[in-house]
Motif scaffolding. Structure first.
Motif, PDB file in Angstrom:
ATOM      1  N   MET A 298       8.540  31.422   7.479  1.00  0.00           N
ATOM      2  CA  MET A 298       8.955  31.237   5.863  1.00  0.00           C
ATOM      3  C   MET A 298       7.802  31.701   5.235  1.00  0.00           C
ATOM      4  O   MET A 298       6.494  31.616   5.840  1.00  0.00           O
ATOM      5  N   GLY A 299       7.793  32.249   3.938  1.00  0.00           N
ATOM      6  CA  GLY A 299       6.841  32.796   3.282  1.00  0.00           C
ATOM      7  C   GLY A 299       5.694  31.666   2.753  1.00  0.00           C
ATOM      8  O   GLY A 299       5.824  30.506   2.978  1.00  0.00           O
TER       9      GLY A 299
ATOM     10  N   GLN B 288      10.514  27.260  13.887  1.00  0.00           N
ATOM     11  CA  GLN B 288      10.662  28.857  13.498  1.00  0.00           C
ATOM     12  C   GLN B 288      10.569  28.667  12.233  1.00  0.00           C
ATOM     13  O   GLN B 288       9.808  29.826  11.720  1.00  0.00           O
ATOM     14  N   LEU B 289      10.896  27.980  11.318  1.00  0.00           N
ATOM     15  CA  LEU B 289      10.869  28.127   9.864  1.00  0.00           C
ATOM     16  C   LEU B 289       9.445  27.823   9.402  1.00  0.00           C
ATOM     17  O   LEU B 289       9.076  28.690   8.341  1.00  0.00           O
ATOM     18  N   LEU B 290       8.674  27.053  10.224  1.00  0.00           N
ATOM     19  CA  LEU B 290       7.264  26.699   9.459  1.00  0.00           C
ATOM     20  C   LEU B 290       6.582  28.184   9.964  1.00  0.00           C
ATOM     21  O   LEU B 290       5.578  28.174   9.241  1.00  0.00           O
TER      22      LEU B 290
ATOM     23  N   ALA C 284       3.925  30.178   7.625  1.00  0.00           N
ATOM     24  CA  ALA C 284       2.862  30.927   7.750  1.00  0.00           C
ATOM     25  C   ALA C 284       3.311  32.475   7.687  1.00  0.00           C
ATOM     26  O   ALA C 284       2.089  33.264   7.950  1.00  0.00           O
ATOM     27  N   HIS C 285       4.444  32.957   7.295  1.00  0.00           N
ATOM     28  CA  HIS C 285       4.758  34.335   6.983  1.00  0.00           C
ATOM     29  C   HIS C 285       4.422  35.178   8.277  1.00  0.00           C
ATOM     30  O   HIS C 285       3.865  36.252   7.871  1.00  0.00           O
ATOM     31  N   VAL C 286       4.651  34.723   9.518  1.00  0.00           N
ATOM     32  CA  VAL C 286       4.664  35.800  10.696  1.00  0.00           C
ATOM     33  C   VAL C 286       6.083  36.327  10.787  1.00  0.00           C
ATOM     34  O   VAL C 286       7.148  35.667  10.300  1.00  0.00           O
TER      35      VAL C 286
ATOM     36  N   LEU D 210      18.241  34.353   4.547  1.00  0.00           N
ATOM     37  CA  LEU D 210      18.419  35.371   5.914  1.00  0.00           C
ATOM     38  C   LEU D 210      17.170  36.104   6.463  1.00  0.00           C
ATOM     39  O   LEU D 210      16.985  36.268   7.624  1.00  0.00           O
ATOM     40  N   GLY D 211      16.217  36.260   5.608  1.00  0.00           N
ATOM     41  CA  GLY D 211      15.078  36.974   6.065  1.00  0.00           C
ATOM     42  C   GLY D 211      13.991  36.243   6.939  1.00  0.00           C
ATOM     43  O   GLY D 211      13.325  36.740   7.357  1.00  0.00           O
ATOM     44  N   TRP D 212      14.376  34.754   6.632  1.00  0.00           N
ATOM     45  CA  TRP D 212      13.611  34.025   7.617  1.00  0.00           C
ATOM     46  C   TRP D 212      14.334  33.325   8.790  1.00  0.00           C
ATOM     47  O   TRP D 212      13.551  33.021   9.554  1.00  0.00           O
ATOM     48  N   CYS D 213      15.568  33.413   8.862  1.00  0.00           N
ATOM     49  CA  CYS D 213      16.486  32.820   9.775  1.00  0.00           C
ATOM     50  C   CYS D 213      16.699  33.460  11.170  1.00  0.00           C
ATOM     51  O   CYS D 213      16.860  34.723  11.055  1.00  0.00           O
TER      52      CYS D 213
END
Length: 350
Positions: free
Chosen positions: A218-219, A213-215, A225-227, A197-200
């Motif tokens: 995501m960490g 969005q996930l690329l 890319a962790h943005v 849920l932290g990335w979605c």
């Protein structure tokens, strides 16, 4: 509805001026869960259930207690391709015909509304319970993609290179999933769901938007890319002169960051081809830039190759005011694996 084994109805005739009530046994109810419920919700069947009005149950009730009762349930209303059905039951004694069905004995204290009634004989684990269950089988990447899809307006068509059934209502939200995870249902691990849920983001409108969005979000451990998480498909109102120019009252960026006034736009080869469409895209981009929005265009080929996507990462980070450092060969390798995994069928991968 299904909370009682017997019910009464008003027959069409009267006797001696008195209403006669006749008891009859309600049909037995089966409860689809786990992978079967996932296949149900992540198919076109989600359009057949009004989740706002559907009857909800907290735990399996009135399950079949014999093979005859189980065989009497009408399963022809379910979509094909569900495979061996996975059923939730209240206790071990209800595990009937084990060679034909998979069973999960539910704990006695599930969160309210954990099952959604589909018809008089079939309930389905809620989208929230379903995602909690499949988190045991799915990787973090596939779980994250599934959450975005459940909170979005489409369902994927596996094997059709990004095509989907669109314009659907979301079947859950980040808020509902967070509340379900916080309820800590007995016998389930909520950690994978909380992590994903932290990335979605909500409101994704296509598989490729979800991948993009996930690329980005995501960490780096997974290749992302962790943005910071973007908003998706929000409506930006247009000033009146621009409304006349575009013939619209608002524009809808794919991935938008309001603080940075940044729009990351997926450019579908199919939807953005043709002279007329290219002209419209150009006008739209000019309007957004006149409004101070920086537009970054991403094409399908950019999302297939980790090295090509580095240009997108650099431009996005600079647009967000984040320090950019060139990705290492190891990170590029993880990114390529992430790209490949996002396009794979989670059920086959699992």
């Amino acid at each position: 509805m299904a909370s009682s084994a017997r019910c009464s109805y008003l027959p069409p005739h009267f006797s001696g001026g008195l209403t006669r009530f006749i008891d009859y046994a309600l049909p037995k109810m089966i409860y689809l869960d786990d992978i079967t419920a996932y296949r149900f919700w992540f198919s076109g069947m989600r359009a057949c259930v009004d989740l706002d009005r559907a009857h909800r149950l907290d735990t399996p009730l009135d399950c079949p207690t014999s093979a005859a009762e189980l065989d009497s349930v009408h399963l022809d209303v379910l979509p094909r391709g569900l495979g061996m059905l996975s059923l939730a039951v209240a206790d071990e004694s209800q595990r009937i015909r084990r060679s034909k069905y998979k069973y999960h004995v539910m704990p006695p204290s599930l969160p309210a509304g954990s099952f959604v009634q589909f018809n008089e004989e079939i309930c389905v684990a809620s989208p929230e319970l379903t995602l909690m269950q499949v988190s045991r089988h799915f990787s973090q990447v596939h779980l994250s993609r599934s959450i975005c899809e459940a909170c979005g307006s489409y369902v994927s068509m596996p094997g059709f290179d990004g095509k989907c059934i669109d314009d659907l209502l979301p079947i859950t939200s980040r808020e509902k999933l967070e509340a379900f995870a916080d309820s800590r249902p007995e016998g389930f691990c909520a950690a994978p769901l909380r992590r994903a849920l932290g990335w979605c983001s909500e409101h994704s409108a296509s598989p490729r938007e979800t991948e993009l969005q996930l690329l980005l979000n995501m960490g780096t451990f997974y290749g992302g890319a962790h943005v910071p998480r973007f908003e998706m498909n929000v409506k930006l109102a247009l000033p009146v002169p621009f409304q006349r120019y575009l013939g619209k009252r608002y524009v809808v960026p794919d991935l938008y960051d309001a603080a940075a006034n940044l729009d990351v736009e997926y450019m579908s080869d199919q939807e953005h081809s043709g002279t007329e469409r290219r002209n419209q895209d150009s006008k739209r981009r000019n309007v957004l830039e006149q409004m101070g929005v920086h537009v970054i265009e991403v094409w399908n080929e950019d999302m297939k190759n980790a090295v090509a996507f580095e240009r997108i990462v650099e431009e996005v980070k600079r647009g967000l005011g984040i320090r950019y450092r060139m990705s290492s060969p190891a990170l590029l390798e993880r990114r390529q694996r992430l790209m490949n995994e996002l396009r794979a069928d989670p059920l086959r991968a699992g």
